[in-house]
Structure formats: C-alpha cells, structure tokens
Design a protein around this motif. Structure first.
Motif, PDB file in Angstrom:
ATOM      1  N   LEU A 103      29.180  95.760 121.230  1.00 44.57           N
ATOM      2  CA  LEU A 103      28.349  96.865 121.722  1.00 44.57           C
ATOM      3  C   LEU A 103      26.864  96.529 121.572  1.00 44.57           C
ATOM      4  O   LEU A 103      26.060  96.841 122.451  1.00 44.57           O
ATOM      5  N   ALA A 104      26.498  95.884 120.464  1.00 43.67           N
ATOM      6  CA  ALA A 104      25.101  95.488 120.269  1.00 43.67           C
ATOM      7  C   ALA A 104      24.659  94.482 121.329  1.00 43.67           C
ATOM      8  O   ALA A 104      23.494  94.468 121.738  1.00 43.67           O
ATOM      9  N   ALA A 105      25.580  93.659 121.776  1.00 43.20           N
ATOM     10  CA  ALA A 105      25.257  92.645 122.785  1.00 43.20           C
ATOM     11  C   ALA A 105      24.879  93.271 124.117  1.00 43.20           C
ATOM     12  O   ALA A 105      24.186  92.633 124.925  1.00 43.20           O
ATOM     13  N   VAL A 106      25.332  94.511 124.371  1.00 42.60           N
ATOM     14  CA  VAL A 106      25.008  95.184 125.636  1.00 42.60           C
ATOM     15  C   VAL A 106      24.112  96.400 125.402  1.00 42.60           C
ATOM     16  O   VAL A 106      24.067  97.320 126.213  1.00 42.60           O
ATOM     17  N   SER A 107      23.413  96.408 124.273  1.00 43.78           N
ATOM     18  CA  SER A 107      22.495  97.499 123.955  1.00 43.78           C
ATOM     19  C   SER A 107      21.067  96.993 123.882  1.00 43.78           C
ATOM     20  O   SER A 107      20.813  95.792 123.759  1.00 43.78           O
ATOM     21  N   SER A 130      20.803  89.867 116.556  1.00 42.50           N
ATOM     22  CA  SER A 130      19.787  89.311 117.461  1.00 42.50           C
ATOM     23  C   SER A 130      20.172  87.922 117.950  1.00 42.50           C
ATOM     24  O   SER A 130      19.719  87.474 119.019  1.00 42.50           O
ATOM     25  N   ALA A 131      21.021  87.231 117.194  1.00 40.96           N
ATOM     26  CA  ALA A 131      21.524  85.939 117.676  1.00 40.96           C
ATOM     27  C   ALA A 131      22.398  86.133 118.904  1.00 40.96           C
ATOM     28  O   ALA A 131      22.451  85.273 119.784  1.00 40.96           O
ATOM     29  N   LEU A 136      17.259  92.487 121.512  1.00 37.26           N
ATOM     30  CA  LEU A 136      17.596  93.684 120.747  1.00 37.26           C
ATOM     31  C   LEU A 136      16.435  94.127 119.852  1.00 37.26           C
ATOM     32  O   LEU A 136      15.848  93.328 119.134  1.00 37.26           O
ATOM     33  N   VAL A 137      16.132  95.430 119.919  1.00 37.16           N
ATOM     34  CA  VAL A 137      15.196  96.066 118.985  1.00 37.16           C
ATOM     35  C   VAL A 137      16.048  96.745 117.918  1.00 37.16           C
ATOM     36  O   VAL A 137      16.867  97.607 118.223  1.00 37.16           O
TER      37      VAL A 137
END
Length: 417
Positions: A103-107, A130-131, A136-137
């Motif tokens: 989910l973080a990868a597409v946020s 972030s990797a 990503l913020v």
C-alpha cells in the motif's frame, strides 16, 4: 501516485490526486489526515482488527444509534476521522506488514504515531518504505521527537500542556481566588501538532514536485506546544522575565478581558488606540479617554490595577445585550461567552454552515464541524462519514493490491485483517 486509483464520489478536491496511508490513531495524527481528506485526498486508515483506533471506545457520547459495546463509535473518534476509508490489518504479522508495504508503494503520504522505533521492527519505517517508493512523504508524530533524552517516553496532550509552558500562562492569577495552572479545554497540543503536520506534509509534497523525491518529517507534540507560545516566549527571551497567568486578561492589551455586566459576562477586546477612544464613548466614560495616564497602550498596561476596577464598575450598569449593541455600533470588538448550544444558534455560524451532517451506510447520522479551509476553486469534500471499523478492507485490498476474494477470505480467517 500510482495509476491504480479509487475515484472519490464527491468530485475532485485540491488533493484528490493524492493517496494517504494513515497508520495513526487517537488525535494528532488523525486530525492531520482528516485535513488531507477534507481537501480531497484518498485517506486509507489502518486499524487493529477487532479493536480499531483507541478512541472508538472513548464514549459516551456515542454517534447516533450507537451505545457502549461491540461496534460502537464515540463522537471523539468521529470528530477526527471524517472522509477516510477504514481497513483492518495486523501489522505485527508478516502478511500484514507485506500488505502495508504494498500500500505504501502506491501512496503519496504515510502518517504514523507509533513509539520511536516500533515500525522499524516491522520493516515499516521510512528507510524501508522509501526504498520501495522514493516519492513517499513519511510523517512521524511522537511526543518528544525521534531523538534526544526523552524520545523514548510516552506522552499525552495534558503532559505537554504542562511541560511546554502553556499551563504556566493559562488560568487565573495566582493571587486571586481559583488561581493556579489550568489546562486548555481542548487537546490543543494534539490539535496544533495535527495542523503543523498538515503544513509540513503539504510543504514536502510541494518540494517533491520540484525534486521528484519525498522526505521524512519528524513532528513532536513538545515542539508544537512550545512554538504555540511564540509571543510570550519571545518576550521572555528579550527580558528574561518569566510570563505569568493573567486569567481572562491580556498581558499586552488593556482592556482585553471578560467583564461582568448586569446579567452575565461579555468579552471586550480593545486592540488599538482608536478602539480605546470609541470604547470610552460607548461606555460614556470620556473622562478616561481624556486622561493622559491611559492615552497609550503602555500606560494602560502598567496602570491596569487602577484602570480596570474603574471600567468594571461601569460595565456592571447595563445588560449584556445593551453593551454588545453599544460597543458594536462603535466598532469595538466584543462578544458573548457562548456555550456550544449557543455557538450553533448564532446567525453567523449558521450562515457559514459550520455544522456538517453525514449519513453512514446504516442510515445513522454523524454531525461534524466543517473544515475552516475555504478554498473557492476546490472546496472541502464531505463525501464520507467517519468510517465504521474495516468498512473498506475488501475494497482497498481488492482494488489496490489485486487480492482475490479467496485471498481476502483467507487473511480474514487467519485474523490478519
């Protein structure tokens, strides 16, 4: 943001092109992410299976139709979670951690308020995420910040109101009845941290539009409550005189306080010399306006102990309605002291439509306060009531991560979601 999108039914807001993964709970983090949701961002709130955000159970009062027990949501929770989608996820389990990473990868944004180091243990810290997604913020909200001798300590709003100086200047004067430190009536350290975090996130997103990269944000309740005392602290820096409590008075303006009147109390806020002159005319005390002792702000400050009792005797001679009419007709800032029932009966409050009623899927209504962010081109979006626990889990996992109904069912059976 990824090309994988979930359309907002309310139309585009200023941030409708952004997705926020909200790993926060209680107030400061949710207040921040609700600001972003109001501006149109697609906010996915991640909660513990079966329990959810701690504040869901902080009732009474409860949202309409709810009562204490399983599935009940408090109005405290509702106040900071409008506009979001709730998914349940056990991030202590490897399967849950992997789904959060996806989910973080597409946020665009992650907001979290775990204790320092907690998410690193799960591989969900900024370095790890972030990797996967350099744009990503990532905003961390803690009590004391990520580093320093107190970074490991837990902390709540009340602690920081005391520690950060606010209670030293809030409350009645020590030499008067009821004198002593007093906290604010709202969780101001939490709310202000949420607001500062919103500014930081938007700043990082703007910089990303130039640099192409996200960044890490370290927000601390302690920092924010200390910053809130800026005008008092700057005075202390200048003269090393520790500010004290003035109750309902003002350290730098007189009269700027509550006055008792014939049938209650009102606020009078005289902010400049012209207003002082008009105030004296309104209260029929031109003798005070002509007195050279009170002709400047400095004189009224240093002589407040003599001047204010004189004003107070005069203010007792008329009713609240009479004084408000007389003062307003002279352009003197003033107002009633309203309870919240009276606030929402006020004609200006009603004109500004500060109450927003939202219907939940079960038909119940949740009343919330409108965002004060009044963008005319892209106004706030009120298309989702505060979510019930896990209301969007299947939708998010299916639409964003491509999980099949069988995979979702398996995760549910294993209590990962």
């Amino acid at each position: 943001m990824s090309d994988t999108t979930m359309a907002r039914p309310g139309g585009p807001g200023a941030l409708s092109h952004l997705r926020v993964l909200d790993l926060s709970r209680v107030l400061a983090g949710p207040w921040c992410s609700q600001n972003l949701a109001d501006m149109g961002a697609d906010v996915i709130k991640v909660e513990r299976p079966g329990a959810g955000d701690d504040t869901r159970g902080w009732g009474p009062p409860w949202v309409e139709g709810a009562q204490a027990g399983a599935g009940a949501d408090s109005t405290y929770y509702a106040a900071a979670n409008r506009g979001k989608k709730s998914i349940t996820m056990d991030i202590s389990r490897p399967e849950g951690q992997e789904m959060i990473r996806k989910l973080a990868a597409v946020s665009d944004v992650v907001v979290e308020n775990y204790k320092v180091g907690d998410l690193k243990r799960y591989g969900l810290d900024y370095a790890a995420l972030s990797a996967l997604n350099p744009r990503l913020v990532y905003c961390s909200i803690t009590g004391y910040g990520q580093e320093g001798p107190s970074a490991h300590k837990p902390g709540y709003d009340f602690v920081f109101q005391g520690m950060g100086g606010l209670m030293s200047i809030t409350g009645e004067r020590d030499d008067l009845p009821g004198g002593g430190p007093q906290k604010a009536g709202i969780a101001i350290a939490d709310v202000m941290t949420g607001m500062y975090a919103t500014i930081a996130i938007l700043s990082a997103l703007q910089h990303r539009s130039v640099s192409g990269r996200g960044q890490y944000i370290d927000m601390a309740l302690l920092d924010c409550i200390v910053a809130l005392g800026g005008n008092q602290v700057t005075g202390y820096f200048a003269n090393e005189k520790v500010p004290g409590r003035y109750g309902n008075a003002h350290a730098s303006l007189v009269p700027y306080q509550v006055f008792a009147v014939a049938d209650g109390e009102i606020v009078v806020a005289v902010g400049n010399e012209g207003q002082w002159q008009q105030y004296c005319v309104a209260i029929e005390r031109q003798d005070l306006a002509a007195d050279p002792r009170w002709a400047g702000v400095t004189g009224r400050i240093t002589g407040r102990d003599e001047l204010v009792p004189e004003l107070a005797r005069t203010m007792l001679t008329r009713t609240r309605a009479e004084w408000l009419e007389r003062l307003e007709s002279r352009g003197v800032p003033c107002g009633p002291i309203n309870n919240y029932r009276q606030v929402f009966e006020d004609a200006q409050v009603q004109h500004r439509k500060l109450r927003v009623d939202l219907q939940r899927p079960d038909g119940s209504m949740v009343s919330t306060i409108a965002s004060p962010l009044r963008l005319q081109g892209t106004p706030p979006v009120y298309d989702r009531a505060p979510p019930t626990l896990g209301d969007a889990t299947e939708d998010v996992l299916g639409s964003l991560l491509g999980l099949s109904s069988e995979e979702i069912a398996r995760h549910r059976a294993n209590r990962i979601i």
